[in-house]
Write a protein that holds these residues in place. Structure first.
Motif, short mmCIF file in Angstrom:
data_model
loop_
_atom_site.label_atom_id
_atom_site.label_comp_id
_atom_site.label_asym_id
_atom_site.label_seq_id
_atom_site.Cartn_x
_atom_site.Cartn_y
_atom_site.Cartn_z
N ASP A 82 -18.67 -54.59 -15.16
CA ASP A 82 -19.90 -53.82 -15.38
C ASP A 82 -21.07 -54.63 -15.92
O ASP A 82 -22.14 -54.07 -16.14
N VAL A 83 -20.90 -55.93 -16.16
CA VAL A 83 -21.97 -56.75 -16.72
C VAL A 83 -21.95 -58.14 -16.07
O VAL A 83 -20.90 -58.78 -16.00
N ALA A 84 -23.13 -58.56 -15.60
CA ALA A 84 -23.25 -59.89 -15.00
C ALA A 84 -24.60 -60.49 -15.38
O ALA A 84 -25.58 -59.77 -15.58
N ILE A 85 -24.62 -61.80 -15.45
CA ILE A 85 -25.86 -62.54 -15.67
C ILE A 85 -26.12 -63.32 -14.39
O ILE A 85 -25.23 -64.01 -13.89
N VAL A 86 -27.32 -63.20 -13.87
CA VAL A 86 -27.68 -63.88 -12.62
C VAL A 86 -28.93 -64.71 -12.87
O VAL A 86 -29.93 -64.19 -13.37
N MET A 87 -28.86 -66.00 -12.53
CA MET A 87 -30.02 -66.88 -12.63
C MET A 87 -30.45 -67.20 -11.21
O MET A 87 -29.65 -67.64 -10.38
N SER A 88 -31.71 -66.94 -10.92
CA SER A 88 -32.24 -67.14 -9.58
C SER A 88 -33.42 -68.11 -9.62
O SER A 88 -34.46 -67.80 -10.20
N PRO A 89 -33.29 -69.30 -8.99
CA PRO A 89 -34.42 -70.23 -8.92
C PRO A 89 -35.30 -69.86 -7.73
O PRO A 89 -34.82 -69.68 -6.61
N LEU A 90 -36.60 -69.74 -7.97
CA LEU A 90 -37.54 -69.27 -6.95
C LEU A 90 -38.77 -70.16 -6.88
O LEU A 90 -39.02 -70.95 -7.79
N GLU A 91 -39.51 -70.01 -5.81
CA GLU A 91 -40.84 -70.62 -5.75
C GLU A 91 -41.80 -69.63 -5.13
O GLU A 91 -41.40 -68.68 -4.46
#
Length: 158
Positions: A110-119
């Motif tokens: 039920d819990v997640a951490i997501v790191m998304s690199p963007l430009e």
């Protein structure tokens, strides 16, 4: 109190003990499969500058916390008002692309951490094209209404 909980969650998520507390690979795969389509929809909404569609991925409530380059926005209403400004009420020409794979840290089903690199690419009022790189780290929680971002931090690369 909210900041204390947020800091505690952040410290737990990135501590050595958290590595041991992360979900097993089957749970991680399941959560990833649930969140990835939401991230794709979020990117489509962002590139359409559709604030309503984009904000549907966030917790609709006062406990939502979003930090952008050190500025804290508390609550869904505060963030929605700012998002409308950032996208000039849908008239912005900014375009976003992923600049690497999203990284998932699944703490539980039920819990997640997501790191998304963007430009991003946008035209400034001067007519000059501006290219930017940034990263967004999102804490996702599975709620009765579905997966929602409950906390996020966005920072630009200088």
């Amino acid at each position: 109190m909210r900041r204390t909980v947020g800091i505690a969650l952040f410290m737990f998520a990135f501590s050595p003990a958290a590595v041991l507390a992360q979900a097993d690979s089957a749970t991680t795969l399941s959560v990833r499969r649930q969140i990835e389509p939401i991230l794709q929809e979020q990117m489509l909404a962002a590139n359409a500058h559709d604030t309503d569609r984009f904000m549907a991925t966030y917790l609709h409530g006062a406990s939502l916390v979003f930090v952008f380059n050190g500025v804290v926005y508390n609550g869904w209403n505060d963030l929605e008002a700012q998002q409308l400004k950032w996208w000039n009420n849908g008239k912005s020409d900014v375009a976003y692309v992923q600049r690497g794979s999203a990284e998932f840290t699944v703490l539980s089903p039920d819990v997640a951490i997501v790191m998304s690199p963007l430009e991003s690419r946008r035209t400034l009022p001067s007519g000059e094209v501006s290219l930017g790189q940034f990263a967004v780290t999102m804490v996702w929680q599975k709620r009765p209404e579905g997966w929602r971002i409950v906390q996020a931090h966005e920072s630009t690369v200088h």
